[in-house]
Each structure stands twice: as structure tokens, then as C-alpha cells.
Motif scaffolding. Structure first.
Motif, PDB file in Angstrom:
ATOM      1  N   ASP A 232     -16.491   0.718  -4.413  1.00 53.68           N
ATOM      2  CA  ASP A 232     -17.110   1.138  -5.671  1.00 53.68           C
ATOM      3  C   ASP A 232     -17.706   2.536  -5.638  1.00 53.68           C
ATOM      4  OD1 ASP A 232     -16.416  -1.257  -6.755  1.00 53.68           O
ATOM      5  OD2 ASP A 232     -18.303  -2.244  -6.181  1.00 53.68           O
ATOM      6  N   HIS A 233     -17.986   3.060  -4.448  1.00 50.49           N
ATOM      7  CA  HIS A 233     -18.585   4.401  -4.390  1.00 50.49           C
ATOM      8  C   HIS A 233     -17.550   5.454  -4.777  1.00 50.49           C
ATOM      9  CE1 HIS A 233     -22.405   3.171  -2.750  1.00 50.49           C
ATOM     10  NE2 HIS A 233     -21.772   2.396  -1.877  1.00 50.49           N
ATOM     11  N   PRO A 234     -17.976   6.477  -5.528  1.00 49.73           N
ATOM     12  CA  PRO A 234     -17.006   7.512  -5.924  1.00 49.73           C
ATOM     13  C   PRO A 234     -16.368   8.163  -4.697  1.00 49.73           C
ATOM     14  CG  PRO A 234     -19.111   7.811  -7.071  1.00 49.73           C
ATOM     15  CD  PRO A 234     -19.325   6.728  -6.061  1.00 49.73           C
ATOM     16  N   LEU A 235     -15.063   8.310  -4.765  1.00 50.77           N
ATOM     17  CA  LEU A 235     -14.323   8.926  -3.637  1.00 50.77           C
ATOM     18  C   LEU A 235     -14.841  10.329  -3.321  1.00 50.77           C
ATOM     19  CD1 LEU A 235     -10.475   8.303  -3.917  1.00 50.77           C
ATOM     20  CD2 LEU A 235     -11.948   7.991  -1.925  1.00 50.77           C
ATOM     21  N   GLU A 236     -15.269  11.038  -4.378  1.00 46.72           N
ATOM     22  CA  GLU A 236     -15.783  12.408  -4.181  1.00 46.72           C
ATOM     23  C   GLU A 236     -16.949  12.394  -3.193  1.00 46.72           C
ATOM     24  OE1 GLU A 236     -14.954  11.243  -7.116  1.00 46.72           O
ATOM     25  OE2 GLU A 236     -13.837  12.764  -8.249  1.00 46.72           O
ATOM     26  N   ASP A 237     -17.834  11.384  -3.324  1.00 47.80           N
ATOM     27  CA  ASP A 237     -19.026  11.316  -2.450  1.00 47.80           C
ATOM     28  C   ASP A 237     -18.617  11.011  -1.015  1.00 47.80           C
ATOM     29  OD1 ASP A 237     -20.293  11.670  -4.804  1.00 47.80           O
ATOM     30  OD2 ASP A 237     -21.321   9.729  -4.848  1.00 47.80           O
TER      31      ASP A 237
ATOM     32  N   VAL B 221      -6.920  11.293  -3.836  1.00 45.50           N
ATOM     33  CA  VAL B 221      -7.479  11.932  -2.634  1.00 45.50           C
ATOM     34  C   VAL B 221      -7.003  13.383  -2.547  1.00 45.50           C
ATOM     35  CG1 VAL B 221      -7.409  11.933  -0.097  1.00 45.50           C
ATOM     36  CG2 VAL B 221      -7.696   9.783  -1.321  1.00 45.50           C
ATOM     37  N   VAL B 222      -5.720  13.585  -2.770  1.00 53.16           N
ATOM     38  CA  VAL B 222      -5.144  14.933  -2.656  1.00 53.16           C
ATOM     39  C   VAL B 222      -5.672  15.834  -3.772  1.00 53.16           C
ATOM     40  CG1 VAL B 222      -2.964  16.225  -2.779  1.00 53.16           C
ATOM     41  CG2 VAL B 222      -3.117  14.173  -1.372  1.00 53.16           C
TER      42      VAL B 222
ATOM     43  N   GLY C 284      -4.905  19.045   0.992  1.00 56.60           N
ATOM     44  CA  GLY C 284      -4.647  19.482   2.362  1.00 56.60           C
ATOM     45  C   GLY C 284      -5.677  19.047   3.385  1.00 56.60           C
ATOM     46  N   ARG C 285      -6.568  18.113   3.030  1.00 57.85           N
ATOM     47  CA  ARG C 285      -7.648  17.749   3.948  1.00 57.85           C
ATOM     48  C   ARG C 285      -7.479  16.361   4.571  1.00 57.85           C
ATOM     49  NH1 ARG C 285      -9.834  20.937   6.525  1.00 57.85           N
ATOM     50  NH2 ARG C 285     -11.666  19.630   6.813  1.00 57.85           N
ATOM     51  N   CYS C 286      -6.850  15.442   3.873  1.00 52.56           N
ATOM     52  CA  CYS C 286      -6.760  14.060   4.366  1.00 52.56           C
ATOM     53  C   CYS C 286      -5.709  13.977   5.481  1.00 52.56           C
ATOM     54  CB  CYS C 286      -6.376  13.131   3.213  1.00 52.56           C
ATOM     55  SG  CYS C 286      -6.171  11.419   3.702  1.00 52.56           S
ATOM     56  N   ALA C 287      -6.099  13.386   6.625  1.00 50.91           N
ATOM     57  CA  ALA C 287      -5.186  13.357   7.783  1.00 50.91           C
ATOM     58  C   ALA C 287      -4.319  12.114   7.827  1.00 50.91           C
ATOM     59  CB  ALA C 287      -5.990  13.474   9.080  1.00 50.91           C
ATOM     60  N   CYS C 288      -4.795  11.014   7.242  1.00 51.94           N
ATOM     61  CA  CYS C 288      -3.971   9.801   7.387  1.00 51.94           C
ATOM     62  C   CYS C 288      -4.289   8.731   6.357  1.00 51.94           C
ATOM     63  CB  CYS C 288      -4.116   9.259   8.805  1.00 51.94           C
ATOM     64  SG  CYS C 288      -5.042   7.764   8.974  1.00 51.94           S
TER      65      CYS C 288
ATOM     66  N   PHE D  68       5.186  10.058  -0.296  1.00 53.56           N
ATOM     67  CA  PHE D  68       4.093  10.892  -0.796  1.00 53.56           C
ATOM     68  C   PHE D  68       3.288  11.468   0.368  1.00 53.56           C
ATOM     69  CE2 PHE D  68      -0.238  11.723  -2.087  1.00 53.56           C
ATOM     70  CZ  PHE D  68      -0.041  12.545  -3.190  1.00 53.56           C
ATOM     71  N   CYS D  69       2.981  10.627   1.342  1.00 55.03           N
ATOM     72  CA  CYS D  69       2.172  11.082   2.480  1.00 55.03           C
ATOM     73  C   CYS D  69       2.918  12.149   3.289  1.00 55.03           C
ATOM     74  CB  CYS D  69       1.797   9.900   3.380  1.00 55.03           C
ATOM     75  SG  CYS D  69       0.533   8.843   2.636  1.00 55.03           S
ATOM     76  N   VAL D  70       4.179  11.895   3.559  1.00 54.86           N
ATOM     77  CA  VAL D  70       4.956  12.860   4.355  1.00 54.86           C
ATOM     78  C   VAL D  70       4.998  14.217   3.642  1.00 54.86           C
ATOM     79  CG1 VAL D  70       7.297  13.401   5.177  1.00 54.86           C
ATOM     80  CG2 VAL D  70       6.303  11.143   5.616  1.00 54.86           C
ATOM     81  N   GLU D  71       5.209  14.157   2.334  1.00 56.31           N
ATOM     82  CA  GLU D  71       5.264  15.389   1.538  1.00 56.31           C
ATOM     83  C   GLU D  71       3.958  16.181   1.605  1.00 56.31           C
ATOM     84  OE1 GLU D  71       5.788  15.588  -3.099  1.00 56.31           O
ATOM     85  OE2 GLU D  71       7.364  14.380  -2.153  1.00 56.31           O
ATOM     86  N   ASN D  72       2.852  15.442   1.813  1.00 57.99           N
ATOM     87  CA  ASN D  72       1.538  16.080   1.814  1.00 57.99           C
ATOM     88  C   ASN D  72       0.930  16.194   3.213  1.00 57.99           C
ATOM     89  OD1 ASN D  72       0.534  16.556  -1.144  1.00 57.99           O
ATOM     90  ND2 ASN D  72       1.708  14.644  -1.160  1.00 57.99           N
TER      91      ASN D  72
END
Ligand code: NAP
Length: 280
Positions: free
Chosen positions: A114-119, A149-150, A155-159, A178-182
């Protein structure tokens, strides 16, 4: 052990790592031995979470990795209920204490809450800035959530760590591409369906066994090789038994031929695309 670039930093990580869910249920000395052997055998990507054994598994790892911490790519996860900005910082501090280390290589949100992803992401970035976390990621995110997330942190999320085994291949439709592309690594969890698979009575097992026989491998090894055939994919089987640890690590050297992949693909079809993400 095959290794490949992991996430935007392109750190070389072994394709087969070591899961630790329920490892607290194994005799303590045997569990420590299994962790140590896994690292010795090249499964240096070790996956854990604050959830596992209510912190017990992180405690165990803190003890087992003493003296070999630098050889390990250590991953842990924060629970969604702790994923507010302050909550993440506090949870990470507790994990670091239990793990007896001053940094976590990969810190993930265990599943969306429930917590905002931004936080949550702002807290992850704060931990990266302070050096307590090397890279961050998510788990159990479908393609739509990955897009979010993107969007928030390009360009920040690793996995993205997701369920992936021969009977659960839905992520091949959208999540993996999608993940491979990013440049986001896909870490497949529960490659043996938490021990239920591959069962000898399951349809397709004869093909798995046949490929294994021809390659002088075991069906479990062939399954792991299949699950790491695509660029950007990794797997993290859990094993407490030392013969399993060894067997899984050796699968890191097994590369299947196109014809073997075709037969396995046919025997364990990915099926039509389903929305959302399957979880254990
Ligand atoms: P799994 O790796 O699919 O299966 C583990 C079971 O398979 C254990 O009973 C193990 O036995 C057995 N096994 C291991 N290697 C074997 C081999 N070579 N031959 C025969 N049996 C073998 O189960 P999992 O623990 O569910 O998944 C792996 C890891 O993924 C977890 O430990 C955890 O780190 C992660 N995970 C993440 C999430 C998430 O939400 N992000 C969810 C689930 C799991 P022994 O232990 O007796 O050797």
C-alpha cells in the motif's frame, strides 16, 4: 559456473544462486555448511529476506558468511508493510545488523503493497547514497508495475524477482522482454516449485529425463539450465542437502542445445498470456 551482466550496473553475477527460504528449519550446523558449500561451488548470489524465519535466516547468514562476505552477492528484501520511506530505512538497518554486514548488494521490495512506490524508491536511493545498499530491485511485479518503476526511476531498478519454473512460464510473455529491454535482471524463484517439481509423474518428465540422460546430467540440472537460457535471467534454487547444493551449482555449466530447448519448450508449454503475476 556461467555468469552474466546483472541490472544496469552490468555486474557479472552467476546464473545460479542460492535461495534460503525455510533454511531456519534445517539443523543449524547443516544449514551453515550448505551456505558455505554453495559459495564454494560458485553460487555466490545468496537470496534472503527479512521475512524468512522472522529474521532467523538473516541471522544464520550473518554467522555463516563471516570471513567470506566479500565473495558474496547478498540479496535481501523488505516487507511491503515496512515500505514507507522511514520504514525501509529502519528495516534495512535491522537486516544489516542481523546479516552482520555494513552493506547489502541487492535490496528488494518483496511484493507491492500500500505504500507509494515513490516513497519506497526514494528510500532505496537514500540507502544507495549512504553505501548501505549497492543496488535495489523489486519482486513479484507484473509488467504494468515494472513500467511504473521505470517511469519513477528510469535506469535505476536492478532486478525483478519472480516465480519461474517449467510449469509457470507466463513471465516469458511480457515481464522478461520488458525487463531485458530495460536492463533489469529477472531472477526466477522457486525453480523446483518449492520441491514439488519436477515430479517423475508429471507430464513432460520423460523429455526432461531423456535430455538429462543424453547430457549426463540430472532432470533438476536440465530444469535449471532451461530456466537460465535467456539473456538477463537468473535462478535461485534453495537446497539444504549438500548433494543438492553441489548438483545445482554444476548446472551452471550446462548449456542446452537449440534442439534440446525446443523439445523442452514443447513438453512444458508456456501457455497463453495471463494478466498479472503468479506468486507462490
Ligand atoms: P525451490 O528452490 O523451488 O525448491 C527447494 C526444494 O527443492 C527443497 O525441498 C530442496 O530440498 C529441493 N531441491 C533442491 N535442489 C534439489 C535437487 N538438485 N534435486 C532434488 N531436490 C532438490 O524452492 P523455494 O525455496 O520456494 O525457492 C527458491 C528460493 O527463491 C527461496 O529459497 C527464496 O530465496 C526465493 N523465493 C522468493 C520468493 C519471493 O516472493 N520473492 C518466493 C519464494 C521463494 P533440500 O532443501 O532438502 O535440499
Amino acid at each position: 559456473m556461467r555468469a552474466r551482466p546483472f541490472g544496469p550496473d552490468r555486474l557479472n553475477v552467476p546464473v545460479i544462486g542460492f535461495g534460503t527460504w525455510h533454511l531456519e528449519l534445517t539443523d543449524r550446523n547443516a544449514a551453515i555448511e550448505a551456505i558455505y558449500r554453495a559459495v564454494e561451488a560458485g553460487m555466490t548470489h545468496i537470496d534472503t529476506a527479512e521475512l524468512y524465519g522472522g529474521g532467523e535466516v538473516e541471522n544464520l547468514l550473518g554467522f555463516a558468511l563471516e570471513g567470506i562476505r566479500e565473495r558474496v552477492f547478498l540479496a535481501s528484501k523488505v516487507l511491503p508493510e515496512h515500505a514507507s520511506f522511514e520504514g525501509v530505512l529502519n528495516a534495512c538497518e535491522r537486516s544489516l545488523t542481523r546479516l552482520r554486514t555494513n552493506y547489502i548488494d541487492l535490496y528488494m521490495l518483496h511484493w507491492a503493497g500500500d505504500h507509494p512506490l515513490e516513497d519506497t524508491i526514494r528510500a532505496f536511493e537514500t540507502l544507495v547514497d549512504s553505501g548501505q545498499v549497492r543496488m535495489w530491485g523489486v519482486s513479484n511485479f507484473d509488467e504494468e508495475l515494472m513500467r511504473e518503476v521505470v517511469r519513477i526511476a528510469p535506469g535505476r531498478c536492478a532486478c525483478n524477482q519472480v516465480l519461474y519454473h517449467l510449469r509457470e512460464r507466463n513471465i516469458e510473455h511480457g515481464v522478461i522482454p520488458f525487463c531485458v529491454e530495460n536492463d533489469i535482471a529477472v531472477v526466477g524463484y522457486s525453480p523446483f516449485g518449492s520441491g514439488r517439481f519436477p515430479a517423475e509423474t508429471a507430464p513432460g518428465y520423460d523429455v526432461l529425463a531423456d535430455v538429462a540422460r543424453a547430457r549426463g546430467a540430472t532432470p533438476h540440472q536440465v530444469a535449471l539450465a532451461f530456466l537460465t537460457r535467456l539473456d538477463g535471467t537468473f535462478t535461485i534454487p534453495k537446497a539444504a542437502r549438500l548433494d543438492h547444493v553441489w548438483e545445482n551449482a554444476r548446472a551452471g555449466d550446462l548449456k542446452l542445445a537449440p534442439e534440446e530447448l525446443r523439445r523442452l519448450d514443447e513438453a512444458f508449454p508456456r501457455g497463453p498470456r495471463r494478466p498479472g503475476i503468479a506468486m507462490l
